[in-house]
Design a protein around this motif. Sequence first.
Motif, mmCIF file in Angstrom:
data_model
loop_
_atom_site.group_PDB
_atom_site.id
_atom_site.type_symbol
_atom_site.label_atom_id
_atom_site.label_comp_id
_atom_site.label_asym_id
_atom_site.label_seq_id
_atom_site.Cartn_x
_atom_site.Cartn_y
_atom_site.Cartn_z
ATOM 1 N N GLU A 68 -0.447 -30.879 10.345
ATOM 2 C CA GLU A 68 -1.290 -30.203 11.324
ATOM 3 C C GLU A 68 -0.550 -29.044 11.977
ATOM 4 O OE1 GLU A 68 -3.684 -31.392 15.424
ATOM 5 O OE2 GLU A 68 -3.505 -32.881 13.813
ATOM 6 N N GLU A 69 0.752 -29.223 12.223
ATOM 7 C CA GLU A 69 1.541 -28.144 12.799
ATOM 8 C C GLU A 69 1.602 -26.945 11.862
ATOM 9 O OE1 GLU A 69 5.229 -30.032 13.569
ATOM 10 O OE2 GLU A 69 4.464 -31.256 15.237
ATOM 11 N N ALA A 70 1.685 -27.208 10.553
ATOM 12 C CA ALA A 70 1.719 -26.121 9.578
ATOM 13 C C ALA A 70 0.413 -25.341 9.599
ATOM 14 C CB ALA A 70 1.984 -26.681 8.182
ATOM 15 N N ALA A 71 -0.708 -26.048 9.737
ATOM 16 C CA ALA A 71 -2.001 -25.367 9.812
ATOM 17 C C ALA A 71 -2.073 -24.481 11.044
ATOM 18 C CB ALA A 71 -3.132 -26.403 9.819
ATOM 19 N N ARG A 72 -1.502 -24.894 12.142
ATOM 20 C CA ARG A 72 -1.534 -24.086 13.361
ATOM 21 C C ARG A 72 -0.613 -22.875 13.227
ATOM 22 N NH1 ARG A 72 -0.988 -27.262 18.783
ATOM 23 N NH2 ARG A 72 -1.789 -25.222 19.465
ATOM 24 N N ARG A 95 -9.698 -30.704 12.726
ATOM 25 C CA ARG A 95 -10.905 -30.897 11.917
ATOM 26 C C ARG A 95 -10.623 -30.767 10.425
ATOM 27 N NH1 ARG A 95 -14.529 -27.134 10.243
ATOM 28 N NH2 ARG A 95 -13.603 -25.554 11.607
ATOM 29 N N ARG A 96 -9.727 -29.881 10.050
ATOM 30 C CA ARG A 96 -9.503 -29.610 8.628
ATOM 31 C C ARG A 96 -8.369 -30.435 8.020
ATOM 32 N NH1 ARG A 96 -9.894 -22.951 8.715
ATOM 33 N NH2 ARG A 96 -12.102 -22.841 9.348
ATOM 34 N N VAL A 97 -7.442 -30.914 8.836
ATOM 35 C CA VAL A 97 -6.278 -31.626 8.306
ATOM 36 C C VAL A 97 -6.305 -33.113 8.665
ATOM 37 C CG1 VAL A 97 -3.754 -31.763 8.298
ATOM 38 C CG2 VAL A 97 -4.884 -29.521 8.361
ATOM 39 N N THR A 98 -6.346 -33.398 9.957
ATOM 40 C CA THR A 98 -6.212 -34.790 10.399
ATOM 41 C C THR A 98 -7.490 -35.584 10.208
ATOM 42 O OG1 THR A 98 -4.591 -34.077 12.046
ATOM 43 C CG2 THR A 98 -5.550 -36.262 12.327
ATOM 44 N N LEU A 99 -8.616 -35.002 10.590
ATOM 45 C CA LEU A 99 -9.869 -35.747 10.528
ATOM 46 C C LEU A 99 -10.214 -36.220 9.112
ATOM 47 C CD1 LEU A 99 -12.222 -36.863 12.122
ATOM 48 C CD2 LEU A 99 -13.415 -34.676 11.825
ATOM 49 N N PRO A 100 -10.082 -35.387 8.066
ATOM 50 C CA PRO A 100 -10.361 -35.895 6.716
ATOM 51 C C PRO A 100 -9.459 -37.064 6.331
ATOM 52 C CG PRO A 100 -10.336 -33.503 6.711
ATOM 53 C CD PRO A 100 -9.841 -33.928 8.053
ATOM 54 N N GLY A 133 -2.321 -20.036 11.686
ATOM 55 C CA GLY A 133 -3.349 -19.367 12.460
ATOM 56 C C GLY A 133 -4.518 -20.224 12.893
ATOM 57 N N ALA A 134 -4.578 -21.477 12.484
ATOM 58 C CA ALA A 134 -5.678 -22.347 12.881
ATOM 59 C C ALA A 134 -5.492 -22.792 14.331
ATOM 60 C CB ALA A 134 -5.748 -23.567 11.968
ATOM 61 N N GLY A 135 -6.588 -22.873 15.063
ATOM 62 C CA GLY A 135 -6.533 -23.388 16.417
ATOM 63 C C GLY A 135 -6.317 -24.898 16.420
#
Length: 541
Positions: A156-160, A171-176, A163-165
């Motif tokens: 999740e940190e990598a997604a942020r 929603r895109r990494v942890t929730l799935p 540029g992801a909020g």
Amino acid sequence: MAVPAAFFAVFFAYPVTAIVGRGLKAGGDWQFGRIGDVLSRPDLLDVLWFTTWQALASTALTLLIALPGAYVFARFDFPGKQVLRAVVTVPFVLPTVVVGTAFLALLGRGGLLDELWGVRLDTTVWAILLAHVFFNYAVVVRTVGGLWSQLDPRQEEAARVLGAGRFAAFRRVTLPALAPAVAAAALMVFLFTFTSFGVVQILGGPAYSTLEVEIYRQTAQLLDLPTAAVLTLVQFAAVGGILAVHAATVRRRERALKLVDAAQTSRRPRGAGQWALLGGVLLTALLLILLPLGVLVERSFDGAGGAGGYGFGYYRALQSAGAGGSSTFLVPPLEAVGNSLRYALVATLIALVVGGLAAAALTRRAGRLVRGFDALLMLPLGVSAVTVGFGFLITLDKPPLDLRTSWILVPLAQALVGVPFVVRTMLPVLRAVDERLREAAAVLGASPLRAWREVDLPLVRRAVLVAAGFAFAVSLGEFGATVFIARPDNPTLPVAVARLLGRSGELNYGQAMALSTILMLVCAVSLLLLERIRTDRSGEF
């Protein structure tokens, strides 16, 4: 697999099919037309509708309240975390009769809310929903939180970083990744609330009835076996569907994720928002879990020590069978404590043997047959315990299984509920044992039994102790089947509490609170001991 299969065939499948057969047979012929007759009755359709929508509402409310707690336990490290984890799990192992009694003391006539603000919620659907959240809070915290704590936060940190909020990354990494665990928890909560019995019977009053309560009423009060048989089939079909979907979500979770050590993912809260979230979860635990249990304990003393005082009058009254002129029991109610402990110990031993053999068989074999057997082991959690108990009475009455007057009947019924917990606790640990160790033992000449004793048992000893604790706690609180088969001179604690609540009078009410407090303390101590010895935090329980 032969022993577990035989156990379930004799003590589960046979009684259930026998009671259904008696309800749907007339003159030796099946009367399937009765199914349509029963399901066309408006009153029973109302029962089915209430059972379904209250289970959906209970599930949604439980997820809403418990998911923040799952996050806190998964990602935060704070003083008293393990104690709090045990506290929030106590309601799950409490008998439903105790849960109903605790909320009756809080929300019912003369309860805390009634005394303070004149508010009564007993005989309303809100009391049922709140009690269901109280009971199932730990299912979500342990199932979702156990997996959440092993998800690598660096993803999740990598997604942020890219540029992801914060919300988009979740929603895109942890929730799935969490979705299968959330679905599994939701299905288990729905299962437990769909088959709710003790809570609805105590808090719902005559206005509300689930399928389980209606099966009990049709069987024990109206002696209408055809209607009870049809309702049992409806509940059986619903439970079978729920368990099938649950098994699919669990397999998906096991196959799709790479997990890390939970100790690497938790840290102290940082910032006002995280501290506020932790405070909100602690406040929820205080109001939702500790307050009902505290009021229960307080009512077990209230009024026993004179005007406005506290004392042990209700506890002392448990030593007499005719306290206050009551003829509720043939023996002193306090004897129910010893009866329950003896029954639960025997049921735990049976559950360990049957569940341990089943878990070992499931570890060594694969295929659809094995998956089907795994699902079968879970059925006692959802199939009407009332049907099982009444089925015991009408099937186990002839040699060589004439057990109607035998004390072993109660532990057998309790063990049926304990076996699924033993299997679910031991199975992940057994699957983690390196198969090469067993193969090496076999090459050296060890028999399968000796290989299990020398290789598996030392590695799963702690899991066996945890499984034994869960089996003991749930056996101690089993009510649906035991209410049919417990002898009047040997009542169990849940049956004794239900009998006391069913009679009017302050003394009977106070004794019910006292017995419920004793039962709660025994279950709580068992669970606290489990928290000290368990090592695997990723399981469902």
